[in-house]
Design an enzyme around this catalytic site. Structure first.
Site, PDB file in Angstrom:
ATOM      1  N   GLU A 259     -14.803  17.530  93.893  1.00 44.94           N
ATOM      2  CA  GLU A 259     -14.319  18.525  94.801  1.00 44.94           C
ATOM      3  C   GLU A 259     -13.216  18.186  95.700  1.00 44.94           C
ATOM      4  O   GLU A 259     -13.347  17.941  96.825  1.00 44.94           O
ATOM      5  CB  GLU A 259     -15.659  18.660  95.927  1.00 44.94           C
ATOM      6  CG  GLU A 259     -16.919  18.977  95.526  1.00 44.94           C
ATOM      7  CD  GLU A 259     -17.998  18.516  96.473  1.00 44.94           C
ATOM      8  OE1 GLU A 259     -19.093  18.786  96.148  1.00 44.94           O
ATOM      9  OE2 GLU A 259     -17.630  17.703  97.343  1.00 44.94           O
ATOM     10  N   PRO A 260     -11.933  18.341  95.124  1.00 40.40           N
ATOM     11  CA  PRO A 260     -10.812  17.879  95.853  1.00 40.40           C
ATOM     12  C   PRO A 260     -10.501  18.790  96.745  1.00 40.40           C
ATOM     13  O   PRO A 260     -10.323  20.284  96.641  1.00 40.40           O
ATOM     14  CB  PRO A 260      -9.852  17.701  94.670  1.00 40.40           C
ATOM     15  CG  PRO A 260     -10.507  18.612  93.549  1.00 40.40           C
ATOM     16  CD  PRO A 260     -11.821  18.750  93.678  1.00 40.40           C
ATOM     17  N   GLY A 261      -9.921  18.324  98.071  1.00 38.67           N
ATOM     18  CA  GLY A 261      -9.370  19.307  98.969  1.00 38.67           C
ATOM     19  C   GLY A 261      -8.017  19.056  99.126  1.00 38.67           C
ATOM     20  O   GLY A 261      -7.020  19.491  98.614  1.00 38.67           O
ATOM     21  N   TYR A 302      -6.139  11.521 113.753  1.00 36.20           N
ATOM     22  CA  TYR A 302      -6.570  10.476 112.565  1.00 36.20           C
ATOM     23  C   TYR A 302      -5.358   9.529 112.626  1.00 36.20           C
ATOM     24  O   TYR A 302      -5.524   8.768 111.816  1.00 36.20           O
ATOM     25  CB  TYR A 302      -6.377  11.233 111.336  1.00 36.20           C
ATOM     26  CG  TYR A 302      -7.523  12.597 111.224  1.00 36.20           C
ATOM     27  CD1 TYR A 302      -8.882  11.849 111.325  1.00 36.20           C
ATOM     28  CD2 TYR A 302      -7.421  13.393 110.691  1.00 36.20           C
ATOM     29  CE1 TYR A 302     -10.155  12.675 111.385  1.00 36.20           C
ATOM     30  CE2 TYR A 302      -8.559  14.494 110.686  1.00 36.20           C
ATOM     31  CZ  TYR A 302      -9.780  13.887 110.851  1.00 36.20           C
ATOM     32  OH  TYR A 302     -10.777  15.045 110.668  1.00 36.20           O
ATOM     33  N   CYS A 328       0.481  20.869 127.139  1.00 37.62           N
ATOM     34  CA  CYS A 328       0.331  19.991 128.372  1.00 37.62           C
ATOM     35  C   CYS A 328      -0.716  18.889 128.267  1.00 37.62           C
ATOM     36  O   CYS A 328      -1.830  18.964 128.661  1.00 37.62           O
ATOM     37  CB  CYS A 328       0.247  20.826 129.607  1.00 37.62           C
ATOM     38  SG  CYS A 328       1.506  21.777 130.082  1.00 37.62           S
TER      39      CYS A 328
END
Ligand SMILES: *Cc1c(COP(=O)(O)O)cnc(C)c1O
Length: 413
Positions: A259-261, A302, A328
């Site tokens: 299931e590669p994203g 991340y 901001c």
């Protein structure tokens, strides 16, 4: 696609805008299928959450991919994009039984990752085949945010609960047709991955009616020069060999699924922003772009390092800049990066902006989400319009009549 194409797109559609190169997506898809050419039945299920624009889903369907979904809404998007229900797998975490039943009613492959729901679902729908998400407790690299295979993870059914799992399957007489794991978002080490696969094979032996084994994802793509990337060719060779041997032992030719994203879409994406202000402080030169973490949150969330190019002045002399947004909040995209000299009005391109970028965007500061453009067969196609003020107002209820009378003054009390 070339830098000049990106500049043209920014000229035509304005900034900020996301651009996706269909040819790069196709070549990544081919690379992965090629790596597993020794397997008889291979299935790639593109992880929709990485980039879920309908046009991207249609492209994936066109390439022959299946679809990995994590919400009922993604399932519906997949169906709208033309995927057959049986080429969609639904892998939620912590959702209600009702949502799983809704997905099952649409005919998609259900993947269950906890014993409580497994038992309830099995009791009510013993005839619907179900895949089980296992947690092999293996950390395949990355930091604690993205390695989901470890002992404290909320994902999957622990391998230490297999006896309990088997009792549920026996009592409900449900049909387990797939075994699944997804160890995290970064496979740094092929051997760690192969180790986790052995745990999956061991688990698979308990289930006689399997049709597929799903190894999830975690393929690493390079963000900066010198970054490690998963050697899919090597992984393909080693895992295919092992998988084929397992099928022999199991007595049936199973489907190997992934299931590669990120692997399919990350490098295909560019995020184009315009420099509003170049601001010199005592220690730094800031390039402030017409965006922020409302459009691209990965650097702040991340710590991901997206390469930043000045496509308006690609041959200019390089200088150091901190590229920040207009929100901001502290919204630093990159600190002290060497970028060719920036003038106000220049277009900066962020690379690796295909995966988890647009899909994580928001309206924070009441800003519009950007437009999206697909570069396909040498042409730019607008695949999502930039939002407008109507989108900011959508779903808000007009309560102006609530406040028609004058406010009670403080002294009145
Ligand atoms: C997010 C996710 C993926 C995709 O991970 P990438 O790192 O983008 O390849 C695959 N499977 C499941 C279950 C996921 O939640």
């Amino acid at each position: 696609m070339e830098t000049s194409h990106l500049l043209d797109i920014a000229g035509t559609y304005g900034a900020p805008v996301y651009v996706y190169d269909a040819e790069k997506i196709s070549s990544q898809y081919r690379k992965l299928t090629q790596a597993f050419r020794q397997v008889d039945h291979l299935r790639l299920n593109y992880a929709a959450k990485a980039l879920s624009n309908l046009s991207i889903l249609r492209l994936m369907n066109h390439l022959g991919s299946g679809l990995d979904t994590v919400s009922i809404q993604e399932v519906k998007l997949g169906l709208l994009a033309g995927f057959a229900p049986e080429s969609i797998i639904y892998t939620p975490n912590g959702v209600s039984l009702e949502e799983i039943e809704e997905a099952a009613a649409l005919g998609v492959q259900i993947n269950i990752d906890n014993l409580s729901v497994l038992e309830q679902f099995g009791n009510k729908h013993p005839d619907i085949p179900v895949c089980i998400r296992i947690n092999p407790h293996v950390m395949a690299g990355g930091n604690s945010n993205i390695s989901v295979g470890h002992i404290d993870s909320k994902f999957g059914i622990s391998i230490h609960q297999i006896p309990h799992l088997l009792r549920i399957v026996e009592l409900t007489k449900m049909n387990i047709n797939g075994i699944h794991m997804h160890t995290g978002s970064d496979i740094l080490d092929i051997d760690v991955f192969l180790y986790a696969s052995e745990i999956l094979f061991d688990t698979a032996k308990h289930f006689p009616d399997l049709e597929f084994i799903d190894f999830g994802s975690g393929f690493k793509v390079p963000y900066r020069q010198g970054d490690i990337q998963t050697n899919v060719e090597e992984l393909g060779k080693k895992l295919s060999l092992r998988f084929n041997a397992f099928c022999e032992e199991y007595g049936k030719s199973l489907t190997l699924a992934f299931e590669p994203g990120k692997f399919l879409v990350s490098e295909a994406g560019y995020f184009l922003t315009k420099v509003n202000v170049v601001k010199q402080t005592t220690s730094t030169v800031f390039a402030q772009v017409d965006s922020g973490f409302n459009h691209l949150i990965r650097p702040m969330l991340y710590g991901s390092q997206h390469e930043i190019l000045n496509i308006s002045n690609p041959k200019g002399r390089e200088r150091y800049y901190s590229v920040v947004g207009y929100i901001c909040e502290t919204d630093t995209f990159g600190s002290n990066r060497r970028i060719s000299e920036i003038a106000e009005g220049d277009i900066l391109a962020f690379r690796n902006a295909g995966a988890y970028c647009y899909t994580m965007s928001s309206n924070y500061n009441s800003r519009y989400r950007p437009a999206e453009v697909l570069w396909y067969q040498g042409k730019a196609h607008l695949i999502r319009e930039r939002e407008t003020f109507d989108d900011i107002l959508r779903n808000q209820i007009d309560t102006s009549t609530l406040f028609e009378t004058a406010p009670k003054s403080l002294t009145e009390k």
